[in-house]
Enzyme design. Structure first.
Site, PDB file in Angstrom:
ATOM      1  CB  CYS A  39      11.746   4.377  14.652  1.00 12.80           C
ATOM      2  SG  CYS A  39      12.586   3.558  13.327  1.00 12.80           S
ATOM      3  N   GLY A  67       5.669   2.719  11.332  1.00 17.17           N
ATOM      4  CA  GLY A  67       5.067   4.042  11.456  1.00 17.17           C
ATOM      5  C   GLY A  67       4.653   4.343  12.875  1.00 17.17           C
ATOM      6  CB  SER A  68       2.082   6.638  14.138  1.00 20.21           C
ATOM      7  OG  SER A  68       0.871   6.111  13.625  1.00 20.21           O
ATOM      8  CD  GLU A 105      10.136   0.578  14.058  1.00 20.72           C
ATOM      9  OE1 GLU A 105       9.528   1.410  14.773  1.00 20.72           O
ATOM     10  OE2 GLU A 105      10.971   0.914  13.192  1.00 20.72           O
ATOM     11  CD  GLU A 162       8.403   8.019  18.386  1.00 18.88           C
ATOM     12  OE1 GLU A 162       7.592   7.091  18.393  1.00 18.88           O
ATOM     13  OE2 GLU A 162       9.314   8.133  17.547  1.00 18.88           O
ATOM     14  N   GLY A 211      -1.304   4.056  14.106  1.00 19.16           N
ATOM     15  CA  GLY A 211      -1.511   3.299  12.875  1.00 19.16           C
ATOM     16  C   GLY A 211      -1.222   1.815  13.074  1.00 19.16           C
ATOM     17  N   GLY A 212      -0.111   1.528  13.731  1.00 18.14           N
ATOM     18  CA  GLY A 212       0.299   0.136  13.917  1.00 18.14           C
ATOM     19  C   GLY A 212      -0.675  -0.630  14.788  1.00 18.14           C
ATOM     20  CE  LYS A 216      -3.972   2.219   1.455  1.00 17.44           C
ATOM     21  NZ  LYS A 216      -3.368   3.530   1.733  1.00 17.44           N
TER      22      LYS A 216
END
Lengths: 485, 485
Positions: free
Chosen positions: B261, B200-201, B224, B352, B204-205, B143
């Site tokens: 990250c 990503g964030s 991650e 974070e 989202g994860g 995607k």
């Protein structure tokens, strides 16, 4: 409830202390502990066998064999852990001195084990899940199976004796005797618990999986939940093995009163005169065979309910019933039959009936057999009863079967799980909750390990697995080369 | 919506066909495909760098380096796959001929990859997740990241060219350009999709993880999701490295405008005159340093909002702000400070802030530093800025840190992730959704593999990895011994 929570909290904190001890041990020290546990289990005398016999109704000979298997599991897993195979030690040193990077696998943390009722030794308190967790450097909390609490206590005492003799803290192994479902939930939810292993029903395993995934911090829950282990019986093989194969199938179906997660509960073949003769043979074999008592009344109730439901479905009829017996907890075997078209219309016909129940599915042709294969959910095993001549007609079936199961058999029967490196006892969902792991064989240890890297870390504080000079003499991947140097 | 679902269904079915092709390839054939993909990416000219520069605002030099890293990842992962390391071929033959059991790892099935915006090459369309999935024998559906669609398309075209040249079907790699969130959800829910990789964030994860676990058949979702990568700065080290360490910390904090990250977003030390001098040094360094544009307006908005929230919390104050600039998407760096007691009272201070934001935490003593360590959630990295003298005072800290992170550093900075076997880029939740796997280094391949056993299987139908005579000449564990025989 409060008292219960406090007790669970106390036990898990003990387990956390046990984990802190274990994660400072190296693989050789852990193997020594595992050998000591094996010896204590081996030393358990007739009392173990007799207690288990009373609690599970399993025959004495079977229990003697299972005890030997359990002892062997501890030793084989220890042998494997000792080699450093699961440490996966890796060292990369930059030639320009920019970095020194070392990685190995350490234990995840305390593991909660829910044992199975059908293997009171090999998959319960002192079973493969406990052995693999300790091999990984994880402490264990066993929630004793309510169907064999006394057996569980004898095993727990043996493990405790070994831990004590080795000078390890008691929190390395913890035994929770409560039969409350809430206690199990508290354990899985506790913040110090880092993984769960379960062997049993789909309902139980799925509930624990969902609980583990819905924690504020999700944890791995490996649940082995059984399957119908379909046998695909192909025409040429059937023609040449009709009688012996009927014997073999009925023997496997009734083994252990059908109480194995590898029980071949579904047989798929092509209809016609030959299959009719085979069915007649199955009836004869079933009439001649004795079954026995199931593990406990709950399993028998469930068996009777599910087989009753099965023969109520459209297009399912009774082929033959096994011998009946008025003894308590005695299970009557049942062979049912259905056309493949009915199975394709109703996926429930491919759900497990735990116990001595077999469904014979008759296909119009090999193409319909392929459709049945495609309809299957994830399985622990799929067996092909095929000849050399059949093979070339069923290559498409082979190919689909690979995506559907954890173990493929050519001839033979799926019952009888060898404790070997090359054994995979797992499979796609719903056979297990994670197709990437096995619960039988030394590789079962991997479920409870996670990697950690040390960058430019002082040698004296590195785990021995990664120290300069390779003090444990394990295989390590150093600058992309395997070496013991 | 209907149209969208149909398109997604079409793409996933293509991917299923690609998977069926790949799972018939052996590790050497897959490595060849990966080398071909590396060559096509390498051959992409200035257009790739210029397009990515326009879409991401990342400097040209950084993009050149990231391209080289991406090509290198494909080659290094291919090298590793080629050796059979991840096949884990195991053969056990019963000396009495009772069984012949062979096991290896095969691909899980089609994998959906959601790339990261901060690494448009190395962790996006043609990044590490795609390379490790193909290495495992899984087809991929990427995607495309909406922030760099044109870059994504260039990479997808390069992969497609390699696949075509190698004679593989196009379904091996699939590119979905839709920027709809629903399309991503459809992909994760599709029954043919067998795993998901995300970088990503946390938000989202976690959403994708929950979606994957709530499917009728749960699938592995490796996300991650970053972390604050705390640096523990110990007294003796600080005393002897005050100025250079301030330089080093600010450089790492601002690297890539803080969009890594592994950005060291939290620094923990013991308060006093020495830390005050260090803070003065940090201010000086920050004033002198330039930052730059962030990847896109969305990331900048999020950065400004989160750093704004952070300095509103009780006990958090601004230590220094970085240079300002009116250029579009320019991020102003920020150093904040707080007492450890405030941090211990409010876990949000350890969340974070993606971007050039650092929080300097001042502890009363080493014991309070230990309490801060215990407060930490799972981290990708933890760094100790410590001297030989400090070490012996912080052993308890080392021990706790092991349970909190995927990579431990002694001195140095966590930014700069080496693509090596010994690299672990992962860590306990919420750094990732599964602490047992890495997303950097060849071991990332393991996420997408599952074992399958073949019992008494005809040799000609075995995968080459398991055939008699070891035609691929890979290392195999045969009757408990490693051998190429």
């Amino acid at each position: 409830m409060d008292r219960n929570e406090n007790e669970i909290d106390y036990v898990v904190k003990q387990a956390e202390a046990g984990f802190q001890f274990l994660q400072k041990t190296d693989v050789i020290e852990r193997a020594e502990l595992m050998y000591a546990i094996a010896a204590e289990i081996e030393a358990l005398g007739d009392i173990l066998i007799e207690t288990a016999h009373l609690e599970t109704a399993l025959p004495l000979g079977r229990l003697q064999g299972e005890k030997a298997r359990t002892v062997n599991q501890w030793r084989r897993y220890a042998d494997a852990v000792r080699t450093g195979l699961y440490s996966e030690a890796r060292i990369d040193r930059d030639p320009n001195g920019q970095f020194d990077l070392r990685k190995y696998n350490k234990g995840l943390g305390p593991v909660v084990v829910f044992g199975a009722s059908n293997f009171p030794f090999a998959f319960s308190t002192a079973g493969g899940d406990t052995a693999s967790a300790i091999g990984a450097g994880c402490s264990v909390i066993v929630k004793a199976h309510p169907a064999h609490l006394k057996t569980s206590q004898l095993m727990a005492d043996a493990i405790d004796r070994a831990i004590s003799k080795q000078g390890a803290p008691s929190g390395v192994f913890n035994h929770v005797l409560s039969d409350s479902f809430a206690a199990g939930q508290e354990l899985v939810r506790h913040r110090f618990v880092k993984a769960v292993a379960f062997t049993g029903s789909f309902r139980g395993g799925k509930a624990l999986f969902d609980l583990g995934q819905s924690r504020p911090d999700p944890i791995p829950v490996f649940a082995e939940m059984g399957s119908v282990n379909p046998v695909f019986l192909l025409p040429d093989y059937l023609g040449n093995n009709l009688e012996p194969f009927a014997k073999q199938y009925i023997a496997s179906l009734l083994l252990g009163v059908g109480q194995f997660c590898t029980n071949p509960g579904v047989l798929v073949s092509v209809g016609g005169e030959q299959l009719d003769r085979f069915k007649a043979e199955l009836k004869k074999e079933l009439q001649a065979a004795a079954t026995g008592k199931m593990l406990h009344a709950g399993i028998l109730d469930s068996y009777n309910r599910l087989k009753g439901e099965m023969v109520q479905y459209d297009g399912v009829s009774i082929l033959e019933e096994g011998q009946d017996n008025t003894a308590q907890d005695f299970a009557q075997a049942l062979l049912a039959e259905a056309e493949a078209s009915q199975v394709l219309a109703n996926p429930k016909l491919l759900e497990e009936v735990f116990g001595p129940f077999g469904l014979i599915i008759s296909c119009a042709d090999l193409n319909e057999m392929k459709n049945v294969m495609e309809q299957l959910e994830g399985q622990i095993t799929i067996t092909f009863a095929a000849s050399a001549q059949d093979i070339h007609e069923c290559q498409a079936l082979f190919s689909i079967a690979q995506d559907k199961c954890g173990r493929l058999l050519f001839q033979g029967m799926p019952t009888g799980v060898e404790v070997q490196y090359a054994m995979h006892h797992g499979g796609p969902y719903p056979a297990t909750t994670d197709a990437r792991f096995t619960s039988v064989g030394p590789d079962a240890v991997k479920r409870f390990l996670r990697p950690i890297s040390f960058q430019n870390w002082p040698n004296e504080f590195l785990p021995k697995e990664l120290q300069d000079g390779n003090p444990l003499q394990i295989d390590r991947l150093v600058n992309q080369q395997w070496t013991k140097a």
